[in-house]
Design a protein around this motif. Structure first.
Motif, PDB file in Angstrom:
ATOM      1  N   LEU A  48       0.847  -1.402  -0.067  1.00 48.65           N
ATOM      2  CA  LEU A  48       0.021   0.028  -0.027  1.00 48.65           C
ATOM      3  C   LEU A  48       0.873   1.161  -0.061  1.00 48.65           C
ATOM      4  N   SER A  49       2.072   1.201   0.639  1.00 54.31           N
ATOM      5  CA  SER A  49       2.823   2.435   0.528  1.00 54.31           C
ATOM      6  C   SER A  49       3.632   2.736  -0.627  1.00 54.31           C
ATOM      7  N   PRO A  50       3.969   1.772  -1.761  1.00 57.21           N
ATOM      8  CA  PRO A  50       4.395   2.347  -2.863  1.00 57.21           C
ATOM      9  C   PRO A  50       2.723   2.940  -3.748  1.00 57.21           C
ATOM     10  N   ARG A 138      -8.483   7.735   0.886  1.00 67.87           N
ATOM     11  CA  ARG A 138      -8.836   8.711   1.739  1.00 67.87           C
ATOM     12  C   ARG A 138      -7.592   9.702   2.010  1.00 67.87           C
ATOM     13  N   ILE A 139      -6.508   9.160   2.325  1.00 69.12           N
ATOM     14  CA  ILE A 139      -5.301   9.897   2.458  1.00 69.12           C
ATOM     15  C   ILE A 139      -4.888  10.734   1.350  1.00 69.12           C
ATOM     16  N   LYS A 140      -4.857  10.169   0.175  1.00 69.45           N
ATOM     17  CA  LYS A 140      -4.412  10.878  -0.915  1.00 69.45           C
ATOM     18  C   LYS A 140      -5.801  12.012  -1.200  1.00 69.45           C
ATOM     19  N   SER A 141      -7.059  11.581  -1.205  1.00 68.96           N
ATOM     20  CA  SER A 141      -7.825  12.909  -1.198  1.00 68.96           C
ATOM     21  C   SER A 141      -7.885  13.957  -0.312  1.00 68.96           C
ATOM     22  N   HIS A 142      -7.655  13.670   1.093  1.00 73.18           N
ATOM     23  CA  HIS A 142      -7.259  14.849   2.167  1.00 73.18           C
ATOM     24  C   HIS A 142      -5.761  15.507   1.587  1.00 73.18           C
ATOM     25  N   ALA A 143      -5.123  14.721   1.022  1.00 71.90           N
ATOM     26  CA  ALA A 143      -3.693  15.499   0.944  1.00 71.90           C
ATOM     27  C   ALA A 143      -4.019  16.633  -0.137  1.00 71.90           C
ATOM     28  N   ASN A 144      -4.927  16.582  -1.071  1.00 73.68           N
ATOM     29  CA  ASN A 144      -5.235  17.433  -1.890  1.00 73.68           C
ATOM     30  C   ASN A 144      -5.342  18.949  -1.351  1.00 73.68           C
ATOM     31  N   ASN A 145      -6.215  18.828  -0.061  1.00 76.29           N
ATOM     32  CA  ASN A 145      -6.428  19.762   0.461  1.00 76.29           C
ATOM     33  C   ASN A 145      -5.770  20.100   1.905  1.00 76.29           C
ATOM     34  N   SER A 146      -4.616  19.556   1.837  1.00 77.67           N
ATOM     35  CA  SER A 146      -3.652  19.849   3.295  1.00 77.67           C
ATOM     36  C   SER A 146      -2.205  20.332   2.863  1.00 77.67           C
ATOM     37  N   GLY A 153       3.690   8.181  14.621  1.00 77.87           N
ATOM     38  CA  GLY A 153       4.200   6.774  14.625  1.00 77.87           C
ATOM     39  C   GLY A 153       5.439   6.585  13.781  1.00 77.87           C
ATOM     40  N   GLY A 154       6.393   6.602  14.352  1.00 77.27           N
ATOM     41  CA  GLY A 154       7.929   6.586  13.669  1.00 77.27           C
ATOM     42  C   GLY A 154       7.991   4.985  13.456  1.00 77.27           C
ATOM     43  N   GLY A 155       6.989   3.981  13.092  1.00 74.98           N
ATOM     44  CA  GLY A 155       7.413   2.835  12.810  1.00 74.98           C
ATOM     45  C   GLY A 155       7.687   2.520  11.207  1.00 74.98           C
ATOM     46  N   LEU A 156       7.503   1.323  10.776  1.00 76.39           N
ATOM     47  CA  LEU A 156       7.697   1.013   9.413  1.00 76.39           C
ATOM     48  C   LEU A 156       6.442   1.566   8.652  1.00 76.39           C
ATOM     49  N   LEU A 157       5.391   1.578   9.064  1.00 75.84           N
ATOM     50  CA  LEU A 157       4.221   2.014   8.319  1.00 75.84           C
ATOM     51  C   LEU A 157       3.870   3.589   8.412  1.00 75.84           C
ATOM     52  N   GLY A 158       4.325   4.149   9.492  1.00 79.57           N
ATOM     53  CA  GLY A 158       4.063   5.748   9.714  1.00 79.57           C
ATOM     54  C   GLY A 158       5.287   6.341   8.865  1.00 79.57           C
ATOM     55  N   LEU A 159       6.463   5.842   8.826  1.00 85.64           N
ATOM     56  CA  LEU A 159       7.556   6.490   7.925  1.00 85.64           C
ATOM     57  C   LEU A 159       7.034   6.067   6.436  1.00 85.64           C
ATOM     58  N   GLU A 160       6.523   4.873   5.876  1.00 83.02           N
ATOM     59  CA  GLU A 160       6.275   4.775   4.666  1.00 83.02           C
ATOM     60  C   GLU A 160       5.028   5.837   4.380  1.00 83.02           C
ATOM     61  N   ALA A 161       4.265   5.869   5.109  1.00 84.02           N
ATOM     62  CA  ALA A 161       2.995   6.865   4.967  1.00 84.02           C
ATOM     63  C   ALA A 161       3.428   8.390   4.881  1.00 84.02           C
ATOM     64  N   ALA A 162       4.405   8.569   5.702  1.00 79.03           N
ATOM     65  CA  ALA A 162       5.202  10.091   5.604  1.00 79.03           C
ATOM     66  C   ALA A 162       5.755  10.284   4.335  1.00 79.03           C
ATOM     67  N   TYR A 163       6.388   9.269   3.980  1.00 74.64           N
ATOM     68  CA  TYR A 163       6.923   9.435   2.488  1.00 74.64           C
ATOM     69  C   TYR A 163       6.090   9.577   1.490  1.00 74.64           C
ATOM     70  N   GLY A 164       4.932   8.624   1.346  1.00 67.93           N
ATOM     71  CA  GLY A 164       4.006   8.937   0.417  1.00 67.93           C
ATOM     72  C   GLY A 164       3.239  10.194   0.531  1.00 67.93           C
ATOM     73  N   LEU A 165       3.058  10.684   1.508  1.00 65.88           N
ATOM     74  CA  LEU A 165       2.403  12.043   1.758  1.00 65.88           C
ATOM     75  C   LEU A 165       3.324  13.235   1.171  1.00 65.88           C
ATOM     76  N   ARG A 166       4.670  12.991   1.559  1.00 71.42           N
ATOM     77  CA  ARG A 166       5.610  14.091   0.909  1.00 71.42           C
ATOM     78  C   ARG A 166       5.567  13.980  -0.382  1.00 71.42           C
ATOM     79  N   LYS A 167       5.599  12.783  -1.098  1.00 67.36           N
ATOM     80  CA  LYS A 167       5.648  12.674  -2.229  1.00 67.36           C
ATOM     81  C   LYS A 167       4.465  13.265  -3.147  1.00 67.36           C
ATOM     82  N   GLN A 168       3.271  13.771  -2.465  1.00 65.12           N
ATOM     83  CA  GLN A 168       2.223  14.243  -2.887  1.00 65.12           C
ATOM     84  C   GLN A 168       2.140  15.863  -2.678  1.00 65.12           C
ATOM     85  N   GLY A 169       3.422  16.159  -2.172  1.00 62.77           N
ATOM     86  CA  GLY A 169       3.761  17.607  -2.211  1.00 62.77           C
ATOM     87  C   GLY A 169       3.137  18.245  -0.736  1.00 62.77           C
TER      88      GLY A 169
END
Length: 421
Positions: A48-50, A138-146, A153-169
Protein backbone atom coordinates in the motif's frame (compact mmCIF):
# COMPACT_ATOMS: atom_id res chain seq x y z
CA UNK A 1 -18.55 -38.15 -2.51
CA UNK A 2 -19.59 -34.75 -1.23
CA UNK A 3 -16.65 -32.45 -0.54
CA UNK A 4 -16.04 -30.96 2.85
CA UNK A 5 -16.94 -27.28 3.02
CA UNK A 6 -14.08 -24.98 3.97
CA UNK A 7 -15.17 -21.45 4.87
CA UNK A 8 -12.62 -18.65 5.28
CA UNK A 9 -13.53 -15.41 7.04
CA UNK A 10 -11.50 -12.55 5.61
CA UNK A 11 -9.74 -12.12 2.30
CA UNK A 12 -6.48 -10.41 3.11
CA UNK A 13 -2.91 -11.48 2.43
CA UNK A 14 -3.06 -14.52 4.71
CA UNK A 15 -6.14 -15.83 2.93
CA UNK A 16 -4.64 -15.10 -0.48
CA UNK A 17 -1.53 -17.08 0.37
CA UNK A 18 -3.50 -19.92 1.97
CA UNK A 19 -5.73 -20.26 -1.09
CA UNK A 20 -2.70 -20.36 -3.41
CA UNK A 21 -1.19 -23.16 -1.35
CA UNK A 22 -4.43 -25.15 -1.05
CA UNK A 23 -5.12 -24.98 -4.78
CA UNK A 24 -1.52 -26.04 -5.49
CA UNK A 25 -1.65 -28.99 -3.06
CA UNK A 26 -5.16 -30.35 -3.66
CA UNK A 27 -7.45 -28.10 -5.68
CA UNK A 28 -10.39 -30.53 -5.54
CA UNK A 29 -10.23 -31.37 -1.83
CA UNK A 30 -12.75 -28.79 -0.57
CA UNK A 31 -15.70 -26.72 -1.54
CA UNK A 32 -14.34 -23.30 -0.57
CA UNK A 33 -16.26 -20.14 0.32
CA UNK A 34 -14.67 -16.84 1.33
CA UNK A 35 -16.49 -13.99 3.10
CA UNK A 36 -14.85 -10.56 3.02
CA UNK A 37 -15.84 -7.15 4.40
CA UNK A 38 -13.88 -5.28 1.71
CA UNK A 39 -15.19 -4.72 -1.84
CA UNK A 40 -11.91 -5.69 -3.51
CA UNK A 41 -10.34 -9.04 -4.26
CA UNK A 42 -7.31 -9.92 -2.15
CA UNK A 43 -4.34 -7.59 -2.51
CA UNK A 44 -0.83 -7.24 -1.14
CA UNK A 45 -1.38 -4.99 1.85
CA UNK A 46 2.31 -4.41 2.46
CA UNK A 47 2.53 -2.69 -0.92
CA UNK A 48 0.00 0.00 0.00
CA UNK A 49 2.91 2.36 0.70
CA UNK A 50 4.16 2.37 -2.93
CA UNK A 51 0.55 2.90 -4.05
CA UNK A 52 0.27 5.93 -1.76
CA UNK A 53 3.59 7.22 -3.12
CA UNK A 54 2.27 6.63 -6.67
CA UNK A 55 5.15 4.29 -7.45
CA UNK A 56 2.67 1.44 -8.09
CA UNK A 57 -1.00 1.23 -9.01
CA UNK A 58 -3.72 -0.51 -7.04
CA UNK A 59 -4.09 -3.01 -9.88
CA UNK A 60 -0.46 -4.04 -9.59
CA UNK A 61 -0.80 -5.25 -5.99
CA UNK A 62 -3.82 -7.51 -6.51
CA UNK A 63 -3.14 -11.10 -5.42
CA UNK A 64 -6.25 -12.84 -6.76
CA UNK A 65 -8.78 -11.24 -9.11
CA UNK A 66 -12.47 -12.10 -9.24
CA UNK A 67 -11.71 -14.24 -12.31
CA UNK A 68 -9.15 -16.24 -10.31
CA UNK A 69 -11.82 -17.16 -7.77
CA UNK A 70 -14.21 -18.14 -10.54
CA UNK A 71 -11.60 -20.22 -12.38
CA UNK A 72 -10.73 -22.07 -9.18
CA UNK A 73 -14.38 -22.71 -8.26
CA UNK A 74 -14.10 -20.67 -5.07
CA UNK A 75 -17.17 -18.69 -3.96
CA UNK A 76 -16.32 -15.13 -2.89
CA UNK A 77 -18.73 -12.87 -0.99
CA UNK A 78 -17.41 -9.29 -0.98
CA UNK A 79 -18.79 -6.47 1.16
CA UNK A 80 -20.38 -9.11 3.36
CA UNK A 81 -18.52 -9.88 6.61
CA UNK A 82 -19.47 -12.75 8.88
CA UNK A 83 -21.29 -11.47 11.98
CA UNK A 84 -21.87 -14.70 13.91
CA UNK A 85 -20.57 -18.24 14.28
CA UNK A 86 -22.78 -21.06 15.56
CA UNK A 87 -20.26 -23.67 16.70
CA UNK A 88 -22.90 -26.19 17.79
CA UNK A 89 -24.52 -26.31 14.33
CA UNK A 90 -21.26 -25.43 12.51
CA UNK A 91 -22.73 -22.50 10.61
CA UNK A 92 -21.75 -18.89 9.96
CA UNK A 93 -24.08 -16.01 9.17
CA UNK A 94 -23.09 -12.92 7.20
CA UNK A 95 -24.16 -9.31 7.50
CA UNK A 96 -26.48 -9.73 4.50
CA UNK A 97 -28.14 -12.78 6.05
CA UNK A 98 -26.30 -15.56 4.22
CA UNK A 99 -26.04 -18.65 6.42
CA UNK A 100 -23.62 -21.40 5.43
CA UNK A 101 -22.57 -24.69 6.99
CA UNK A 102 -18.88 -25.46 7.42
CA UNK A 103 -16.85 -28.55 8.06
CA UNK A 104 -13.67 -26.55 8.56
CA UNK A 105 -13.58 -22.83 9.35
CA UNK A 106 -10.59 -20.49 9.06
CA UNK A 107 -10.60 -17.11 10.77
CA UNK A 108 -8.37 -14.60 8.99
CA UNK A 109 -10.10 -11.47 10.23
CA UNK A 110 -6.94 -9.38 10.48
CA UNK A 111 -6.61 -6.37 12.73
CA UNK A 112 -7.61 -2.77 13.18
CA UNK A 113 -5.33 0.22 13.81
CA UNK A 114 -4.38 0.96 17.38
CA UNK A 115 -5.42 4.49 18.38
CA UNK A 116 -3.84 6.95 20.80
CA UNK A 117 -6.05 7.75 23.78
CA UNK A 118 -6.84 11.24 22.50
CA UNK A 119 -8.26 9.86 19.23
CA UNK A 120 -10.60 7.22 20.63
CA UNK A 121 -13.56 9.55 21.21
CA UNK A 122 -12.65 12.11 18.54
CA UNK A 123 -14.97 12.50 15.55
CA UNK A 124 -13.13 15.23 13.65
CA UNK A 125 -12.71 14.77 9.91
CA UNK A 126 -9.20 14.36 8.60
CA UNK A 127 -7.98 11.88 11.23
CA UNK A 128 -7.17 8.75 9.25
CA UNK A 129 -5.60 5.32 9.54
CA UNK A 130 -3.39 3.52 7.03
CA UNK A 131 -4.42 -0.12 6.82
CA UNK A 132 -6.32 -0.79 3.59
CA UNK A 133 -7.00 0.42 0.07
CA UNK A 134 -9.82 2.69 1.22
CA UNK A 135 -7.40 4.39 3.62
CA UNK A 136 -4.98 5.07 0.76
CA UNK A 137 -7.74 6.69 -1.26
CA UNK A 138 -8.84 8.82 1.69
CA UNK A 139 -5.28 9.91 2.52
CA UNK A 140 -4.65 10.95 -1.07
CA UNK A 141 -7.97 12.80 -1.22
CA UNK A 142 -7.25 14.75 1.97
CA UNK A 143 -3.71 15.47 0.80
CA UNK A 144 -5.12 17.57 -2.03
CA UNK A 145 -6.46 20.04 0.54
CA UNK A 146 -3.69 19.82 3.14
CA UNK A 147 -0.63 21.98 3.59
CA UNK A 148 0.62 20.15 6.67
CA UNK A 149 0.03 16.51 7.62
CA UNK A 150 0.96 14.86 10.89
CA UNK A 151 1.88 11.19 10.91
CA UNK A 152 1.69 9.65 14.38
CA UNK A 153 4.09 6.73 14.63
CA UNK A 154 7.73 6.37 13.61
CA UNK A 155 7.54 2.68 12.80
CA UNK A 156 7.64 1.10 9.35
CA UNK A 157 4.09 1.96 8.35
CA UNK A 158 4.23 5.50 9.70
CA UNK A 159 7.44 6.36 7.88
CA UNK A 160 6.13 4.86 4.64
CA UNK A 161 2.95 6.92 5.01
CA UNK A 162 5.04 10.05 5.63
CA UNK A 163 7.08 9.37 2.51
CA UNK A 164 3.92 8.86 0.45
CA UNK A 165 2.43 12.13 1.69
CA UNK A 166 5.65 14.01 1.03
CA UNK A 167 5.54 12.68 -2.54
CA UNK A 168 2.08 14.26 -2.79
CA UNK A 169 3.69 17.64 -2.07
CA UNK A 170 2.43 17.91 1.51
CA UNK A 171 4.59 19.22 4.36
CA UNK A 172 4.89 16.30 6.77
CA UNK A 173 5.77 15.95 10.44
CA UNK A 174 6.33 12.53 11.98
CA UNK A 175 5.56 12.33 15.71
CA UNK A 176 7.12 9.38 17.51
CA UNK A 177 7.11 8.79 21.25
CA UNK A 178 10.29 6.68 21.11
CA UNK A 179 13.82 8.01 21.45
CA UNK A 180 14.63 7.18 17.82
CA UNK A 181 12.81 6.03 14.68
CA UNK A 182 12.08 2.34 14.15
CA UNK A 183 13.10 1.67 17.74
CA UNK A 184 11.70 -1.88 17.49
CA UNK A 185 13.91 -2.74 14.51
CA UNK A 186 16.97 -0.48 14.71
CA UNK A 187 19.46 0.58 17.34
CA UNK A 188 19.92 4.27 18.10
CA UNK A 189 22.84 4.80 15.70
CA UNK A 190 20.93 3.46 12.70
CA UNK A 191 17.77 5.27 13.78
CA UNK A 192 19.62 8.59 13.82
CA UNK A 193 21.04 7.95 10.33
CA UNK A 194 17.53 7.27 9.09
CA UNK A 195 16.25 10.45 10.73
CA UNK A 196 18.96 12.53 9.05
CA UNK A 197 18.02 11.15 5.63
CA UNK A 198 14.29 11.71 6.12
CA UNK A 199 14.90 15.28 7.29
CA UNK A 200 17.06 15.84 4.23
CA UNK A 201 13.99 14.85 2.18
CA UNK A 202 11.86 17.47 3.91
CA UNK A 203 10.14 15.33 6.54
CA UNK A 204 10.18 16.88 10.02
CA UNK A 205 10.78 14.46 12.90
CA UNK A 206 9.55 15.05 16.47
CA UNK A 207 10.67 12.44 19.02
CA UNK A 208 9.72 11.69 22.61
CA UNK A 209 6.31 13.35 22.48
CA UNK A 210 2.66 12.35 22.14
CA UNK A 211 -0.63 13.96 21.11
CA UNK A 212 -2.76 14.97 24.09
CA UNK A 213 -5.65 16.57 22.15
CA UNK A 214 -7.03 16.93 18.63
CA UNK A 215 -8.64 20.29 17.92
CA UNK A 216 -10.95 21.73 15.31
CA UNK A 217 -14.58 22.52 14.54
CA UNK A 218 -15.60 19.70 12.20
CA UNK A 219 -12.20 19.14 10.58
CA UNK A 220 -8.85 18.71 12.31
CA UNK A 221 -6.97 22.01 12.51
CA UNK A 222 -4.36 21.48 15.22
CA UNK A 223 -3.00 19.05 17.79
CA UNK A 224 -1.67 19.63 21.30
CA UNK A 225 1.51 17.79 22.26
CA UNK A 226 2.66 16.44 25.61
CA UNK A 227 5.25 19.22 26.01
CA UNK A 228 2.52 21.88 25.76
CA UNK A 229 3.28 22.90 22.17
CA UNK A 230 0.80 22.86 19.27
CA UNK A 231 1.01 21.97 15.60
CA UNK A 232 -1.33 23.35 12.96
CA UNK A 233 -2.30 20.44 10.68
CA UNK A 234 -5.05 19.70 8.20
CA UNK A 235 -4.59 15.94 8.19
CA UNK A 236 -3.50 13.29 10.70
CA UNK A 237 -2.48 9.73 9.79
CA UNK A 238 -2.26 7.30 12.70
CA UNK A 239 0.15 4.38 12.40
CA UNK A 240 1.12 3.27 15.91
CA UNK A 241 0.38 -0.43 15.63
CA UNK A 242 -2.47 -2.88 15.32
CA UNK A 243 -5.09 -4.58 17.49
CA UNK A 244 -6.14 -8.10 16.43
CA UNK A 245 -9.80 -8.55 15.51
CA UNK A 246 -11.15 -10.92 18.14
CA UNK A 247 -14.76 -9.80 18.63
CA UNK A 248 -16.28 -12.45 16.36
CA UNK A 249 -14.20 -15.20 17.97
CA UNK A 250 -15.05 -13.99 21.47
CA UNK A 251 -18.77 -14.00 20.71
CA UNK A 252 -18.38 -17.57 19.47
CA UNK A 253 -16.77 -18.57 22.77
CA UNK A 254 -13.29 -19.21 21.40
CA UNK A 255 -10.32 -18.71 23.70
CA UNK A 256 -8.87 -15.23 23.15
CA UNK A 257 -6.48 -12.86 24.84
CA UNK A 258 -4.85 -10.17 22.71
CA UNK A 259 -5.58 -12.39 19.70
CA UNK A 260 -7.42 -15.62 18.95
CA UNK A 261 -5.40 -18.36 20.66
CA UNK A 262 -3.99 -21.07 18.37
CA UNK A 263 -1.72 -24.07 18.87
CA UNK A 264 1.21 -24.98 16.63
CA UNK A 265 -1.21 -26.38 14.04
CA UNK A 266 -3.07 -23.03 13.89
CA UNK A 267 -6.03 -24.68 15.61
CA UNK A 268 -8.18 -22.65 17.99
CA UNK A 269 -9.89 -23.97 21.12
CA UNK A 270 -12.45 -25.51 18.71
CA UNK A 271 -10.95 -28.43 16.78
CA UNK A 272 -12.80 -27.45 13.58
CA UNK A 273 -11.84 -23.77 13.63
CA UNK A 274 -8.43 -22.36 12.75
CA UNK A 275 -7.00 -18.85 12.82
CA UNK A 276 -4.03 -17.23 11.15
CA UNK A 277 -2.54 -13.87 10.36
CA UNK A 278 -2.89 -10.69 12.36
CA UNK A 279 -5.94 -11.89 14.31
CA UNK A 280 -4.25 -14.86 15.97
CA UNK A 281 -2.03 -15.29 19.02
CA UNK A 282 0.49 -18.09 19.49
CA UNK A 283 1.87 -18.24 23.01
CA UNK A 284 2.53 -14.61 23.91
CA UNK A 285 3.07 -13.50 20.30
CA UNK A 286 0.81 -11.73 17.85
CA UNK A 287 1.86 -11.03 14.28
CA UNK A 288 2.08 -8.00 12.02
CA UNK A 289 4.95 -9.00 9.71
CA UNK A 290 4.61 -11.15 6.62
CA UNK A 291 7.25 -13.83 7.26
CA UNK A 292 5.59 -15.53 10.25
CA UNK A 293 2.19 -15.31 8.57
CA UNK A 294 3.58 -17.14 5.53
CA UNK A 295 4.87 -19.81 7.94
CA UNK A 296 1.36 -20.07 9.37
CA UNK A 297 -0.24 -20.57 5.95
CA UNK A 298 2.26 -23.33 5.15
CA UNK A 299 1.39 -25.12 8.38
CA UNK A 300 -2.35 -24.81 7.84
CA UNK A 301 -2.36 -25.76 4.15
CA UNK A 302 -0.25 -28.81 5.04
CA UNK A 303 -2.75 -29.75 7.73
CA UNK A 304 -5.78 -29.27 5.48
CA UNK A 305 -4.41 -30.89 2.35
CA UNK A 306 -1.39 -33.05 3.17
CA UNK A 307 0.06 -35.10 6.01
CA UNK A 308 -0.28 -32.48 8.74
CA UNK A 309 3.33 -32.87 9.76
CA UNK A 310 4.23 -29.17 9.78
CA UNK A 311 4.27 -27.19 13.01
CA UNK A 312 4.39 -23.45 13.57
CA UNK A 313 7.12 -21.83 15.63
CA UNK A 314 8.23 -18.25 16.08
CA UNK A 315 11.48 -17.57 14.20
CA UNK A 316 13.68 -14.49 13.80
CA UNK A 317 12.32 -12.05 11.23
CA UNK A 318 13.92 -9.58 8.86
CA UNK A 319 12.78 -6.01 8.29
CA UNK A 320 13.12 -3.70 5.31
CA UNK A 321 11.73 -0.19 4.74
CA UNK A 322 9.81 0.49 1.52
CA UNK A 323 11.10 3.99 0.83
CA UNK A 324 12.95 4.50 -2.44
CA UNK A 325 16.62 5.24 -1.99
CA UNK A 326 16.81 4.29 1.70
CA UNK A 327 18.56 0.99 2.33
CA UNK A 328 18.19 -0.56 5.75
CA UNK A 329 17.92 -4.12 6.96
CA UNK A 330 17.35 -5.56 10.41
CA UNK A 331 17.11 -9.19 11.43
CA UNK A 332 16.96 -10.98 14.75
CA UNK A 333 18.14 -9.08 17.83
CA UNK A 334 19.08 -5.45 17.39
CA UNK A 335 19.93 -4.10 20.86
CA UNK A 336 23.04 -4.91 22.86
CA UNK A 337 22.58 -7.00 26.00
CA UNK A 338 24.79 -8.32 28.76
CA UNK A 339 25.21 -11.71 27.07
CA UNK A 340 25.90 -10.50 23.51
CA UNK A 341 29.03 -9.18 21.81
CA UNK A 342 28.68 -6.44 19.20
CA UNK A 343 30.91 -5.86 16.17
CA UNK A 344 30.28 -2.46 14.57
CA UNK A 345 31.42 -0.79 11.37
CA UNK A 346 30.46 2.88 11.07
CA UNK A 347 31.46 5.00 8.05
CA UNK A 348 29.91 8.37 8.84
CA UNK A 349 31.22 9.96 5.64
CA UNK A 350 29.34 7.50 3.43
CA UNK A 351 26.41 7.04 5.80
CA UNK A 352 27.11 3.32 6.15
CA UNK A 353 26.51 1.46 9.40
CA UNK A 354 26.73 -2.23 10.24
CA UNK A 355 26.22 -3.96 13.56
CA UNK A 356 26.44 -7.69 14.19
CA UNK A 357 25.41 -9.23 17.51
CA UNK A 358 26.91 -12.54 18.63
CA UNK A 359 26.09 -14.90 21.46
CA UNK A 360 28.39 -17.89 22.06
CA UNK A 361 29.89 -17.58 18.56
CA UNK A 362 26.46 -17.56 16.91
CA UNK A 363 25.19 -14.56 15.01
CA UNK A 364 21.88 -13.59 16.63
CA UNK A 365 21.17 -10.20 15.09
CA UNK A 366 22.17 -7.61 12.52
CA UNK A 367 21.41 -3.97 11.82
CA UNK A 368 22.48 -2.58 8.46
CA UNK A 369 22.09 0.93 7.08
CA UNK A 370 23.33 2.13 3.70
CA UNK A 371 24.93 -1.20 2.73
CA UNK A 372 22.43 -4.04 2.90
CA UNK A 373 23.66 -6.42 0.20
CA UNK A 374 24.74 -8.99 2.79
CA UNK A 375 21.52 -8.85 4.77
CA UNK A 376 20.10 -12.14 3.50
CA UNK A 377 23.42 -13.89 4.13
CA UNK A 378 23.53 -12.66 7.70
CA UNK A 379 19.89 -13.69 8.12
CA UNK A 380 20.71 -17.20 6.92
CA UNK A 381 23.51 -17.41 9.49
CA UNK A 382 21.05 -16.32 12.19
CA UNK A 383 18.36 -18.81 11.16
CA UNK A 384 20.78 -21.70 10.76
CA UNK A 385 22.42 -20.95 14.14
CA UNK A 386 25.76 -21.34 12.41
CA UNK A 387 28.94 -21.29 14.50
CA UNK A 388 30.84 -18.27 13.17
CA UNK A 389 33.99 -18.39 15.28
CA UNK A 390 36.21 -19.18 12.29
CA UNK A 391 35.06 -16.15 10.27
CA UNK A 392 34.51 -13.68 13.10
CA UNK A 393 37.58 -11.54 12.20
CA UNK A 394 36.16 -10.59 8.78
CA UNK A 395 32.42 -11.36 8.83
CA UNK A 396 31.60 -7.67 9.36
CA UNK A 397 32.99 -6.94 5.88
CA UNK A 398 30.43 -9.18 4.20
CA UNK A 399 30.13 -12.45 2.37
CA UNK A 400 32.40 -11.72 -0.59
CA UNK A 401 35.29 -10.60 1.60
CA UNK A 402 34.77 -13.54 3.98
CA UNK A 403 34.79 -15.99 1.10
CA UNK A 404 37.94 -14.43 -0.31
CA UNK A 405 39.68 -14.66 3.04
CA UNK A 406 38.53 -18.21 3.64
CA UNK A 407 39.82 -19.32 0.23
CA UNK A 408 43.33 -18.88 1.57
CA UNK A 409 42.44 -19.63 5.18
CA UNK A 410 42.05 -22.74 7.28
CA UNK A 411 39.89 -25.78 6.60
CA UNK A 412 37.64 -24.64 9.45
CA UNK A 413 37.02 -21.29 7.76
CA UNK A 414 36.22 -22.95 4.45
CA UNK A 415 33.87 -25.38 6.15
CA UNK A 416 32.08 -22.55 7.96
CA UNK A 417 31.55 -20.58 4.75
CA UNK A 418 30.34 -23.66 2.91
CA UNK A 419 27.80 -24.34 5.65
CA UNK A 420 26.66 -20.72 5.60
CA UNK A 421 26.10 -20.92 1.86
Amino acid sequence: MKKEHLIIIGNGMATGRLLSEITALDADRYEITVFDQEPHGSYNRIMLSPVLAEEMTAKEIVIHTADWFTNNNITLHTNDPIVSIDRENKTVTSQRGVTAHYDKLVMATGSEPALPAAARDCSLNGILSFRNMRDVQRIKSHANNSEHALVIGGGLLGLEAAYGLRKQGVHVTVLHRGEWLLNRQLDEAAGKLLQTELERRGINIVLGKEVTAFKGAQHISSVSLSDGSELNVQQVVIAIGIVPHTELAERAGLECQRGVHVNNCMQTSDENIYALGECCQFGDDTFGLVAPIWDQTRVLSNLLCDDGSHRFEVNPTATKLKISGIDLYSAGEYLDSDDTDAVIFNDRLRGTYKKLLFRNDQLVGTVLYGAVQDGNWYFDLIQNKQNTRAIRPHIIFGRAFSEKKSATGTDTERTTLAAAS
